[in-house]
Design a protein around this motif. Structure first.
Motif, PDB file in Angstrom:
ATOM      1  N   ASP A  74       3.274   4.160   8.104  1.00  0.00           N
ATOM      2  CA  ASP A  74       2.919   3.694   6.762  1.00  0.00           C
ATOM      3  C   ASP A  74       1.461   4.063   6.504  1.00  0.00           C
ATOM      4  O   ASP A  74       0.544   3.360   6.917  1.00  0.00           O
ATOM      5  N   ARG A  75       1.263   5.171   5.829  1.00  0.00           N
ATOM      6  CA  ARG A  75      -0.097   5.656   5.605  1.00  0.00           C
ATOM      7  C   ARG A  75      -0.868   4.836   4.583  1.00  0.00           C
ATOM      8  O   ARG A  75      -2.072   5.018   4.427  1.00  0.00           O
ATOM      9  N   SER A  76      -0.191   3.944   3.884  1.00  0.00           N
ATOM     10  CA  SER A  76      -0.863   3.091   2.909  1.00  0.00           C
ATOM     11  C   SER A  76      -1.226   1.724   3.473  1.00  0.00           C
ATOM     12  O   SER A  76      -1.723   0.867   2.755  1.00  0.00           O
TER      13      SER A  76
END
Length: 240
Positions: A9-11
């Motif tokens: 989850d890059r966010s």
């Protein structure tokens, strides 16, 4: 049962980074005599496997291509130590992740698409939920910071396969000698699981034919959300 692809989850806002390799590995393959391919996968990893009893251990410490006869010889040395359901390929790795880690990590960590790490407390919570097949293996990661987490690597067996309907119609069969399929993994939105190959006894596994894809059950997703375990995201994938 619904299934999902597990991805970073890059966010999430976590800054954690891992620069590591497994302690031992099979060589890549040089010029297969059947298909002439030179290749090495490396995404079928078995962190629980301890190769220290192997007499020629130094042969497993340097990444390199080898002729298929040498690769097959080394496979036979490794095979007695493998967990049930393990599949070998050129570049398969074994033992703990060794290297450096830094930054702030979430409960679940996917530093590359085919690794899934978990903090010990998070793993214990998931196991208490009754999720099946969650095997955490120690790592040898060096942190240059105080209050570093204990990250374990989940061992993911390659047991499911993609359904033929999501693969090219003109595809060639896998090589008869080295088993390379030569296919590119379909985009997550196009991937279709072959329901006849999905293991019913596991809530987390990787695909055998596209082993960079980590798949989990809806039970795993629901448990993570209920427990507030983040760091990864879940992309729904269909089955047929």
């Amino acid at each position: 049962m619904r299934y999902f692809i597990v991805e970073e989850d890059r966010s999430s806002g976590y800054t954690g980074r891992v620069d590591a390799v497994h302690k031992w590995g099979l060589p890549g393959l040089s010029n297969c005599p059947a298909c002439n391919a030179t290749w090495g996968g490396g995404s079928k990893d078995y962190p629980s496997v301890d190769l220290t009893p192997v007499a020629s251990l130094a042969d497993f410490e340097e990444a390199r291509p080898e002729p298929i006869e040498e690769y097959e010889r080394m496979c036979e040395l490794v095979r007695p130590f493998l967990p049930p359901g393990a599949v070998l390929e050129p570049g398969s790795e074994f033992g703990p992740l060794v290297g450096n880690a830094r930054g702030r990590f979430g409960p679940l960590v996917s530093p590359v698409p085919w690794w899934l790490l978990v903090q010990r407390e998070a793993l214990e919570k998931l196991q208490a939920e009754g999720l099946r097949g969650l095997k955490g293996c120690r790592t040898e990661l060096r942190f240059r910071q105080r209050n570093s987490p204990e990250l374990l690597e989940l061992e993911l067996l390659p047991l499911g396969r993609a359904h033929p309907d999501c693969l090219p119609r003109n595809r060639k069969p896998p090589c008869s000698r080295c088993r390379r399929n030569g296919l590119t993994r379909p985009d997550d939105s196009l991937l279709l699981l072959d329901s006849s190959t999905i293991p019913e006894h596991l809530d987390l596994f990787r695909l055998e034919d596209f082993s960079t894809a980590i798949v989990c059950t809806e039970r795993f997703v629901n448990a993570c959300r209920r427990l507030g375990l983040d760091g990864v995201t879940f992309f729904p994938v269909s089955s047929k």
